[in-house]
Design a protein around this motif. Structure first.
Motif, short mmCIF file in Angstrom:
data_model
loop_
_atom_site.label_atom_id
_atom_site.label_comp_id
_atom_site.label_asym_id
_atom_site.label_seq_id
_atom_site.Cartn_x
_atom_site.Cartn_y
_atom_site.Cartn_z
N PRO A 213 0.79 -1.24 0.00
CA PRO A 213 0.00 0.00 0.00
C PRO A 213 0.82 1.28 0.00
CG PRO A 213 -0.97 -1.59 1.49
CD PRO A 213 0.32 -2.18 1.04
N MET A 214 2.00 1.28 0.64
CA MET A 214 2.80 2.51 0.70
C MET A 214 3.15 2.99 -0.71
SD MET A 214 6.38 3.33 2.68
CE MET A 214 7.46 2.46 1.54
N TYR A 215 3.52 2.06 -1.58
CA TYR A 215 3.91 2.43 -2.94
C TYR A 215 2.69 2.68 -3.82
CZ TYR A 215 8.39 1.02 -1.17
OH TYR A 215 9.52 0.93 -0.40
N ASP B 15 -1.24 4.84 6.42
CA ASP B 15 -0.59 3.58 6.03
C ASP B 15 0.60 3.28 6.93
OD1 ASP B 15 0.18 1.40 4.01
OD2 ASP B 15 1.95 2.71 4.00
N ARG B 16 1.43 4.28 7.19
CA ARG B 16 2.61 4.07 8.05
C ARG B 16 2.20 3.77 9.49
NH1 ARG B 16 5.89 1.60 6.22
NH2 ARG B 16 4.10 1.10 4.93
N TYR B 17 1.13 4.41 9.95
CA TYR B 17 0.65 4.15 11.31
C TYR B 17 0.23 2.69 11.45
CZ TYR B 17 -2.38 3.99 15.37
OH TYR B 17 -2.97 3.63 16.56
N THR C 205 -4.61 -6.85 6.31
CA THR C 205 -6.07 -6.97 6.43
C THR C 205 -6.71 -5.58 6.42
OG1 THR C 205 -5.81 -8.97 7.75
CG2 THR C 205 -7.95 -7.86 7.83
N ILE C 206 -6.13 -4.67 7.22
CA ILE C 206 -6.69 -3.31 7.30
C ILE C 206 -6.45 -2.55 6.00
CG2 ILE C 206 -6.54 -1.10 8.51
CD1 ILE C 206 -5.71 -2.65 11.03
N VAL D 172 -9.54 -1.53 0.21
CA VAL D 172 -9.60 -0.38 1.12
C VAL D 172 -8.77 0.78 0.57
CG1 VAL D 172 -8.91 0.47 3.40
CG2 VAL D 172 -10.08 -1.74 3.18
N CYS D 173 -7.58 0.48 0.08
CA CYS D 173 -6.71 1.52 -0.49
C CYS D 173 -7.37 2.19 -1.68
CB CYS D 173 -5.37 0.93 -0.90
SG CYS D 173 -4.35 0.41 0.49
#
Length: 310
Positions: free
Chosen positions: A56-58, A119-121, A132-133, A138-139
């Motif tokens: 997700p970060m990228y 995302d980082r949190y 999962t989150i 979701v993204c």
């Protein structure tokens, strides 16, 4: 509302009226814009083609680079072309389009930076539930919400701009159309419009900045429970994000959270967040991120191998 205005076009003064300095501006900002395009398009290509950058970060970094590219493109090409002209005019419609596009992609960048903090949190504070989150679905929903929110913000800016009556003069002491310089040209009391501008753009910038600093403060505080290696990696990523946040929000807060007054430094500060930050973002994320640098090397090696086979 436009039909009630006597002004059909605006004259942009740009950064300078001196012929020599206009040539310097042309060369300097052409190089800045080309560097912005090269850096951000490279990140977009790497994230899309590399299998190692699918988390997700990228995914959010891809949209940050996209918003950077579009933000600078909504302003820089016109500014570069105007540096070669003696008199630069922009039609009323073109001016409104630029107000919409610059605020749309600027606001989108703010929302993407918030999503990157979320995302980082989750990745650092909830590592076992991260995938999962922050699932792909979701993204996707979060990015779609960011686009919708940016559109709502920009439509509000256009509504405010169209509510202003322009009777003349039509000279904008800036290098692109924005609400702050347009307020000075309105032939009516702009107190309410300026109040709405501060409560809209100013509030988004300030509240988002405080939220981001608080969230990264929580993240950095939680790192004390991680291993030395994990702490080092997470710290490197978070520091990159914090640098980007400060570089982008500092100028925005200065411009949009004060009364309808302009200062000589405003134009140079605006240059920093419309061209400077989009150029610096790719450098910050590539130079401080080993995974991105590794993906770049693999992409380059693959290209060399393909060229050798030819």
């Amino acid at each position: 509302m436009q039909l009630n205005n006597n002004v059909t076009e605006f004259i942009l003064l740009g950064l300078t009226q001196d012929p020599f300095w206009k040539k310097i501006v042309f060369v300097m900002f052409l190089l800045l814009y080309l560097g912005t395009l090269l850096g951000n398009l490279l990140i977009i290509i790497i994230v899309k083609t590399s299998q190692a950058l699918k988390n997700p970060m990228y995914f959010f970094l891809f949209y940050l680079s996209l918003s950077d590219t579009c933000l600078s493109t909504s302003i820089a090409p016109r500014m570069i072309a105007d540096a070669l002209l003696k008199k630069t005019t922009v039609s009323f419609s073109e001016c409104m389009i630029q107000v919409f596009s610059s605020h749309f992609f600027g606001c989108l960048e703010i929302f993407i930076l918030i999503l990157m903090a979320v995302d980082r949190y989750v990745a650092i504070c909830k590592p076992l539930h991260y995938m999962t989150i922050m699932s792909h679905r979701v993204c996707g929903v979060l990015v779609a919400a960011a686009w919708v929110g940016s559109c709502v913000h920009s439509l509000a800016q256009i509504f405010l701009a169209l509510s202003l009556p322009f009777c003349g003069p039509n000279v904008i002491d800036h290098y692109f159309c924005d609400l702050q310089p347009l307020l000075k040209l309105a032939c009516s009391d702009t107190y309410v419009v300026n109040l709405l501008l501060v409560s809209n753009s100013g509030a988004i910038c300030t509240v988002s900045f405080v939220m981001l600093l608080f969230s990264y403060g929580v993240i950095l505080h939680s790192l004390r429970n991680h291993s030395a290696e994990g702490r080092k990696k997470a710290l490197s990523t978070c520091v990159s994000h914090i640098i980007v946040v400060i570089l982008f929000f500092g100028p925005c807060i200065f411009i949009y959270t004060r009364p309808a007054t302009t200062f000589p430094m405003d134009k140079m500060i605006a240059v920093f967040y419309t061209l400077g930050t989009p150029l610096l973002n790719p450098l910050i994320y590539t130079l401080r991120n080993t995974e991105v640098k590794s993906a770049m090397r693999k992409l380059w090696s693959k290209k060399l191998i393909t060229d050798d086979k030819r």
